[in-house]
Design a protein around this motif. Structure first.
Motif, PDB file in Angstrom:
ATOM      1  N   UNK A  57       0.803  -1.216   0.000  1.00 19.84           N
ATOM      2  CA  UNK A  57       0.000   0.000   0.000  1.00 19.84           C
ATOM      3  C   UNK A  57       0.839   1.271   0.000  1.00 19.84           C
ATOM      4  N   UNK A  58       2.096   1.175   0.460  1.00 17.87           N
ATOM      5  CA  UNK A  58       2.805   2.412   0.807  1.00 17.87           C
ATOM      6  C   UNK A  58       4.178   2.585   0.169  1.00 17.87           C
ATOM      7  N   UNK A 116      -6.238  -5.436   5.935  1.00 15.70           N
ATOM      8  CA  UNK A 116      -6.207  -5.153   4.502  1.00 15.70           C
ATOM      9  C   UNK A 116      -7.194  -4.046   4.138  1.00 15.70           C
ATOM     10  N   UNK A 117      -8.326  -4.003   4.823  1.00 14.51           N
ATOM     11  CA  UNK A 117      -9.283  -2.927   4.604  1.00 14.51           C
ATOM     12  C   UNK A 117      -8.654  -1.577   4.916  1.00 14.51           C
ATOM     13  N   UNK A 118      -7.897  -1.505   6.002  1.00 13.56           N
ATOM     14  CA  UNK A 118      -7.240  -0.251   6.379  1.00 13.56           C
ATOM     15  C   UNK A 118      -6.176   0.141   5.364  1.00 13.56           C
ATOM     16  N   UNK A 119      -5.432  -0.834   4.858  1.00 14.94           N
ATOM     17  CA  UNK A 119      -4.386  -0.516   3.880  1.00 14.94           C
ATOM     18  C   UNK A 119      -5.003  -0.003   2.572  1.00 14.94           C
ATOM     19  N   UNK A 120      -6.133  -0.574   2.173  1.00 13.53           N
ATOM     20  CA  UNK A 120      -6.822  -0.066   0.988  1.00 13.53           C
ATOM     21  C   UNK A 120      -7.250   1.393   1.221  1.00 13.53           C
ATOM     22  N   UNK A 121      -7.753   1.644   2.406  1.00 15.64           N
ATOM     23  CA  UNK A 121      -8.180   3.012   2.719  1.00 15.64           C
ATOM     24  C   UNK A 121      -7.005   3.978   2.640  1.00 15.64           C
ATOM     25  N   UNK A 122      -5.828   3.547   3.083  1.00 16.98           N
ATOM     26  CA  UNK A 122      -4.632   4.392   2.975  1.00 16.98           C
ATOM     27  C   UNK A 122      -4.366   4.767   1.514  1.00 16.98           C
ATOM     28  N   UNK A 124      -6.453   4.819  -1.034  1.00 19.17           N
ATOM     29  CA  UNK A 124      -7.510   5.667  -1.591  1.00 19.17           C
ATOM     30  C   UNK A 124      -7.423   7.091  -1.050  1.00 19.17           C
ATOM     31  N   UNK A 125      -7.152   7.235   0.238  1.00 20.48           N
ATOM     32  CA  UNK A 125      -7.096   8.585   0.823  1.00 20.48           C
ATOM     33  C   UNK A 125      -5.829   9.325   0.397  1.00 20.48           C
ATOM     34  N   UNK A 126      -4.739   8.594   0.229  1.00 20.63           N
ATOM     35  CA  UNK A 126      -3.530   9.250  -0.259  1.00 20.63           C
ATOM     36  C   UNK A 126      -3.733   9.743  -1.684  1.00 20.63           C
ATOM     37  N   UNK A 127      -4.415   8.934  -2.488  1.00 17.87           N
ATOM     38  CA  UNK A 127      -4.670   9.323  -3.881  1.00 17.87           C
ATOM     39  C   UNK A 127      -5.506  10.593  -3.954  1.00 17.87           C
ATOM     40  N   UNK A 128      -6.508  10.697  -3.085  1.00 24.07           N
ATOM     41  CA  UNK A 128      -7.418  11.845  -3.129  1.00 24.07           C
ATOM     42  C   UNK A 128      -7.009  12.965  -2.189  1.00 24.07           C
ATOM     43  N   UNK A 129      -5.953  12.726  -1.369  1.00 24.71           N
ATOM     44  CA  UNK A 129      -5.532  13.696  -0.345  1.00 24.71           C
ATOM     45  C   UNK A 129      -6.701  14.041   0.574  1.00 24.71           C
ATOM     46  N   UNK A 130      -7.563  13.062   0.821  1.00 23.19           N
ATOM     47  CA  UNK A 130      -8.746  13.300   1.634  1.00 23.19           C
ATOM     48  C   UNK A 130      -8.379  13.250   3.120  1.00 23.19           C
ATOM     49  N   UNK A 131      -8.691  14.286   3.883  1.00 21.87           N
ATOM     50  CA  UNK A 131      -8.372  14.282   5.312  1.00 21.87           C
ATOM     51  C   UNK A 131      -9.408  13.506   6.114  1.00 21.87           C
ATOM     52  N   UNK A 132      -9.072  13.229   7.356  1.00 18.47           N
ATOM     53  CA  UNK A 132     -10.030  12.638   8.295  1.00 18.47           C
ATOM     54  C   UNK A 132     -10.818  13.776   8.932  1.00 18.47           C
ATOM     55  N   UNK A 133     -12.128  13.657   8.926  1.00 22.83           N
ATOM     56  CA  UNK A 133     -12.976  14.760   9.362  1.00 22.83           C
ATOM     57  C   UNK A 133     -12.827  15.036  10.851  1.00 22.83           C
ATOM     58  N   UNK A 134     -12.753  13.973  11.650  1.00 25.31           N
ATOM     59  CA  UNK A 134     -12.720  14.157  13.097  1.00 25.31           C
ATOM     60  C   UNK A 134     -12.053  12.958  13.747  1.00 25.31           C
ATOM     61  N   UNK A 135     -11.971  12.988  15.059  1.00 27.25           N
ATOM     62  CA  UNK A 135     -11.291  11.908  15.773  1.00 27.25           C
ATOM     63  C   UNK A 135     -12.026  10.581  15.642  1.00 27.25           C
ATOM     64  N   UNK A 136     -13.349  10.621  15.594  1.00 25.43           N
ATOM     65  CA  UNK A 136     -14.106   9.378  15.466  1.00 25.43           C
ATOM     66  C   UNK A 136     -13.762   8.664  14.169  1.00 25.43           C
TER      67      UNK A 136
END
Length: 295
Positions: A57-58, A116-122, A124-136
């Motif tokens: 993923x990285x 593996x779900x978390x690594x996929x999310x990494x 996708x979010x790196x590709x879109x530069x999408x931030x995490x909205x909040x701590x939750x």
């Protein structure tokens, strides 16, 4: 006269692949001599699985689409060996030891697929530069990226009561958060935005403010608040060290103290970790040992 050898000798079974060695820099011990000897190979097999998937993923310069395709193939291989199929030719050094561990210790498959779900999310979010909205939202990521490792280890140790699982989750979440705040100087330029937007916005900061990496009172306060959050998580889980017997308990003491020591270094930088990465060094070992013995 010696007998001729059998025309169809029985095949010699291949020697199982050894787990991958720990070659990455790690803040915390991985399958060290403190682990119960019988569990070192299973722990190393779990580490190799997680480390390899994380690298897919990285690491390197593969396109996001290729990374996601490879992670899908990695999960297909995981499900195959979990069902008893022999490991394929692509990752035998990962899946041969893992298949043996799944069989011998009945590892819960959902914990492995959560990683593996978390690594996929990494990816996708790196590709879109999408931030995490909040701590939750960030905690949900930690639930899948970090907490499964602790639960897998507790499974190996035969510890499965709700309090122990909750304490393990707190420690693993703390370690993941610590890694985020330790790696700000590395992640921000790569568009990996783990700072919750609500935390930054509350201090009048935007993503581009931190990407520029100027130290300001607001950014210092942000880093201090995030480090304090991680420390509270670690303190919540730390009593687990008294629940694990023998070497396992001492291993966990050092893991906890390693995380707290990184937080000490982050605090000492007063926010300068936006431009430099604090690390555990060899000379930290005596202090970690003293603190572990005092727990």
């Amino acid at each position: 006269m010696p007998l001729d050898p059998s025309p169809n000798p029985a095949p010699v079974p291949p020697k199982p692949a050894a787990p991958l060695p720990v070659t990455h820099y790690e803040n915390f011990p991985v399958a060290s001599w403190l682990c119960p000897p019988a569990l070192r190979a299973p722990i190393a097999a779990i580490y190799a699985f997680a480390r390899t998937a994380d690298d897919i993923a990285d690491e390197g310069d593969a396109a996001p689409s290729q990374r996601l395709e490879d992670l899908d193939g990695f999960e297909t291989e995981l499900r195959a060996v979990a069902s008893g199929v022999a490991p394929g030719a692509r990752w035998p050094e990962v899946f041969a030891p893992l298949a043996a561990t799944i069989k011998s210790h009945a590892l819960p498959l959902p914990l492995l697929t959560d990683l593996l779900s978390a690594f996929r999310q990494d990816v996708e979010r790196t590709q879109s530069a999408e931030p995490y909205a909040d701590r939750a939202e960030l905690l949900d990521y930690c639930r899948r990226s970090a907490n499964p490792v602790g639960r897998l280890l507790l499974h190996l140790y035969g510890v499965n009561d709700p309090q122990a699982l909750a304490q393990s989750d707190a420690i693993c979440t703390a370690l993941q958060l610590i890694n985020f705040w330790q790696d700000l100087s590395v992640d921000l330029p790569r568009q990996r935005w783990y700072v919750p937007q609500t935390d930054a916005t509350a201090l009048g900061l935007r993503a581009e403010d931190l990407l520029a990496q100027p130290r300001t009172p607001a950014s210092d306060r942000l880093v201090a608040e995030l480090a304090g959050w991680a420390r509270r998580c670690m303190d919540e889980g730390a009593p687990l060290v008294h629940r694990l017997p023998g070497r396992a308990g001492w291993e966990l003491r050092l893991v906890v103290q390693g995380g707290l020591r990184v937080l000490d270094k982050i605090d000492a930088l007063h926010g300068a970790c936006l431009s430099q990465r604090p690390r555990i060094r060899a000379w930290d070992a005596p202090l970690l040992l003293v603190r572990a013995m005092a727990m």
